[in-house]
Design an enzyme around this catalytic site. Sequence first.
Site, PDB file in Angstrom:
ATOM      1  N   LYS A 243       0.852  -1.202   0.000  1.00 39.10           N
ATOM      2  CA  LYS A 243       0.000   0.000   0.000  1.00 39.10           C
ATOM      3  C   LYS A 243       0.885   1.248   0.000  1.00 39.10           C
ATOM      4  CE  LYS A 243      -3.321   2.575   2.930  1.00 39.10           C
ATOM      5  NZ  LYS A 243      -4.228   2.542   4.092  1.00 39.10           N
ATOM      6  N   ASP A 248      -2.557   9.990   4.133  1.00 42.41           N
ATOM      7  CA  ASP A 248      -3.972   9.669   4.278  1.00 42.41           C
ATOM      8  C   ASP A 248      -4.662  10.684   5.180  1.00 42.41           C
ATOM      9  OD1 ASP A 248      -6.439   8.515   4.379  1.00 42.41           O
ATOM     10  OD2 ASP A 248      -5.841   6.749   5.541  1.00 42.41           O
ATOM     11  N   LYS A 255     -10.049  12.684   8.588  1.00 39.41           N
ATOM     12  CA  LYS A 255      -9.660  12.204   9.913  1.00 39.41           C
ATOM     13  C   LYS A 255      -9.703  13.371  10.896  1.00 39.41           C
ATOM     14  CE  LYS A 255      -6.647   8.438   8.374  1.00 39.41           C
ATOM     15  NZ  LYS A 255      -7.379   7.291   8.950  1.00 39.41           N
ATOM     16  N   ASP A 266       1.480   5.984   5.838  1.00 40.07           N
ATOM     17  CA  ASP A 266       0.492   5.095   5.232  1.00 40.07           C
ATOM     18  C   ASP A 266       1.012   4.422   3.955  1.00 40.07           C
ATOM     19  OD1 ASP A 266      -1.941   3.915   5.696  1.00 40.07           O
ATOM     20  OD2 ASP A 266      -3.116   5.398   4.580  1.00 40.07           O
ATOM     21  N   ASP A 325     -12.221   7.136   3.739  1.00 41.23           N
ATOM     22  CA  ASP A 325     -11.027   6.830   4.547  1.00 41.23           C
ATOM     23  C   ASP A 325     -10.632   5.357   4.430  1.00 41.23           C
ATOM     24  OD1 ASP A 325      -8.921   7.361   6.185  1.00 41.23           O
ATOM     25  OD2 ASP A 325     -10.100   7.527   8.046  1.00 41.23           O
ATOM     26  N   GLU A 327      -9.487   3.910   1.912  1.00 34.47           N
ATOM     27  CA  GLU A 327      -8.921   4.114   0.574  1.00 34.47           C
ATOM     28  C   GLU A 327      -7.865   3.084   0.221  1.00 34.47           C
ATOM     29  OE1 GLU A 327      -7.736   5.442   3.227  1.00 34.47           O
ATOM     30  OE2 GLU A 327      -5.604   5.055   2.932  1.00 34.47           O
ATOM     31  N   ARG A 329      -7.690  -0.082   0.624  1.00 35.22           N
ATOM     32  CA  ARG A 329      -8.208  -1.297  -0.025  1.00 35.22           C
ATOM     33  C   ARG A 329      -8.587  -1.025  -1.472  1.00 35.22           C
ATOM     34  NH1 ARG A 329     -12.849  -1.929   4.423  1.00 35.22           N
ATOM     35  NH2 ARG A 329     -11.206  -0.960   5.666  1.00 35.22           N
TER      36      ARG A 329
HETATM   37  N1  BES Z   1      -4.472   4.273   6.950  1.00 29.19           N
HETATM   38  C1  BES Z   1      -5.637   3.951   7.697  1.00 29.19           C
HETATM   39  C2  BES Z   1      -5.404   2.861   8.730  1.00 29.19           C
HETATM   40  C3  BES Z   1      -4.438   3.146   9.859  1.00 29.19           C
HETATM   41  C4  BES Z   1      -4.908   3.564  11.077  1.00 29.19           C
HETATM   42  C5  BES Z   1      -3.085   2.941   9.700  1.00 29.19           C
HETATM   43  C6  BES Z   1      -4.024   3.795  12.123  1.00 29.19           C
HETATM   44  C7  BES Z   1      -2.210   3.161  10.738  1.00 29.19           C
HETATM   45  C8  BES Z   1      -2.677   3.589  11.948  1.00 29.19           C
HETATM   46  C9  BES Z   1      -6.764   3.471   6.771  1.00 29.19           C
HETATM   47  O1  BES Z   1      -6.749   3.994   5.488  1.00 29.19           O
HETATM   48  C10 BES Z   1      -8.049   3.899   7.398  1.00 29.19           C
HETATM   49  O2  BES Z   1      -8.237   5.051   7.556  1.00 29.19           O
HETATM   50  N2  BES Z   1      -8.881   2.916   7.767  1.00 29.19           N
HETATM   51  C11 BES Z   1     -10.123   3.169   8.404  1.00 29.19           C
HETATM   52  C12 BES Z   1     -11.138   2.253   7.778  1.00 29.19           C
HETATM   53  C13 BES Z   1     -12.547   2.541   8.211  1.00 29.19           C
HETATM   54  C14 BES Z   1     -13.028   3.812   7.549  1.00 29.19           C
HETATM   55  C15 BES Z   1     -13.421   1.379   7.823  1.00 29.19           C
HETATM   56  C16 BES Z   1      -9.963   2.875   9.893  1.00 29.19           C
HETATM   57  O3  BES Z   1      -9.324   1.899  10.236  1.00 29.19           O
HETATM   58  O4  BES Z   1     -10.478   3.661  10.684  1.00 29.19           O
HETATM   59 ZN    ZN Z   2      -4.881   4.621   4.766  1.00 27.06          ZN
HETATM   60 ZN    ZN Z   3      -7.812   5.872   5.386  1.00 30.07          ZN
END
Ligand code: BES
Ligand code: ZN
Ligand code: ZN
Length: 477
Positions: A243, A248, A255, A266, A325, A327, A329
Amino acid sequence: MNIEVVRERGMESHAAFLFDTVEAVNESLFTVEELQYIRQQKEDKKNIIVFNRLKHRDFVVILPEKDDNGALEECRKSGDDIWLQLKGEKNRDLCVIDNAGNEGKVLAFLEGFGLGSYSFGKYKVKEKEDVKTAGKVTLISDAVSDAELKILQVILKAAVTARDLVNEPVMTLNARALADSFVKMAREAGMDVEVFGKKKIEALRMGGLLGVNMGSTDEPTFTRLEWKPENAVNSNPVVLVGKGVVYDTGGMNIKTGNYMEDMKSDMGGAAAVGGAIYAAAMAKLPVHIIALVPATDNRVDGNAIVSGDILTMYSGATVEVINTDAEGRLIMADALAYAKQYNPELVIDAATLTGAAHRAIGKYATVGMQAKAEEPFRRLQAAGEKVCERIVEFPLWDDYKELMKSEIADIRNISTGAEGGAITAGKFLEYFTDYPYIHLDIAGSAMVSSRYGYRGIGGTGVGVRMLFRFFRDMAEA
Ligand code: BES
Ligand code: ZN
Ligand code: ZN
C-alpha cells in the site's frame, strides 16, 4: 552501517566482548577482581557488565544460553542496549570481540546495534548535534563468515531504506517521489523496474487508484519491481503488493482529532515490499519476486470521491464507496487484480490498512490472514518468528462476506458494522484475488510514536526482515 572485520582491536574504540557463558570469561582479558565482579553481576541477572576505561568502555556481554528465536531476540536487544549506552558519548566507535563463536547470535547482536543506532537526521539543521549515529563498527570473529556479514549489511541497508521512506513527509515524498526512490533502488540492486504514470493507469482503467487520486493535485503512480534471477527456485513468481498511500487525510471522510498525525506512514506497506525485494536483489537470492506498488495521497479537493460514488475497478468489479477513509483497499484491489497476469505461486500484500488491526494487537505484531495459502502462511509466520517480526493469524471466514454486500454495486468498501474491521478489510481484498494469498495488516507495527527497542521511533521497517527471511528459507529449502 558498515561493519569492518579486523584482527586486532583499536584501543580508541569501545569494546563489546561477547561470551556464551560467564564461565568462559577468562583471565587473559580481565583481572581476578574484575572476574569476581563479572560473576557477581551475572548472579544478579545482569547480562551486560560495564568497565569504564577512561577513554573507552569495555562491555562484557553474556549471550543467552538457549539457541532458539527468543535467544536471538535477546542478542538483538543486547546490541541495542550497548548502542543506548554509547549514544551519549562523543566516541561512538565499537569493536565487537566474539568469544562465543556462535555466528547467529553474533549477527543478531550486530543487527540490534545497527538497527538501534538508526536515526532520521536529515531535517536536523541547527540542532545537528542531536543526531547520534554509530561510529566505526569493527568485528573480531572466527565464527562469522564474510558471506553472512554481507547479508547482514544488506538487511540493515534495506531496513534503513524502508524506515527512511516511512519517515519522509509527503511534501517531499509524493507518489512520484516514491516511485523515483524505487527506480533508484532497482538500478542499484540490478532489478527490473517500470513506473506507470496517470495516462497509463487511466488506460488500464485502475478505477480504485484513480478514484482515490481524484482529491489530489499530484498524479498517482504504479510501480513494478522485478527480481528474476536465472537460478530461481520457483517457476512462478511470488508477487508482493504494498500500500503506497503517501498521505492519508481520510479524504472527504476526513480524519479528526489526532488521527491524521502519523499518516505520512500510510505507505509503510510499499516501504516493506520495496525494502524486501531490494534486499533479495542485493543478496542475489535465487527467488523470482515481483513487487507492485500503487501510490497516491488521499486528500480533499473539489472533485474528491464522496460517499455514494461507485468505482469500476481494474478487475471490472464495481465498488460502492461508503467511506473515503477506507482508501487503501481501493488502490490495493487494483494491484491485487493486476497480479493475476503473473500466474503467481503466492501473493503477499503489506498494508497499513486498518485502525482495527492496530487496536487489536498494538505495535507488537502484524495481523495476518490467508486464503488458499495455509502452508506458505506457516512458513511466513516461522520466518517472522526468526526475526521477531511476528504475525498473528486472523480468519478470512466467509461469514464476514455478507457484511460487505452492497445494494447497488458488487461490493461496498466498508462493512455494515464496526466489528471485525481488520477482517472485513481482508475480505474486501480477497474479493480481487484468485491465487494463494496472504494479507498482512501492518497498521500497528509499521510506525511507533515512542522508541520500541531497536525498532526505533517512527518507521520501523517492519516486513523487510520477515519477507527477506521468508525468501532465504525458500532459497534454502
Ligand atoms: N491508513 C488507515 C489505517 C491506519 C490507522 C493505519 C491507524 C495506521 C494507523 C486506513 O486507510 C483507514 O483510515 N482505515 C479506516 C477504515 C474505516 C473507515 C473502515 C480505519 O481503520 O479507521
Ligand atoms: Zn490509509
Ligand atoms: Zn484511510
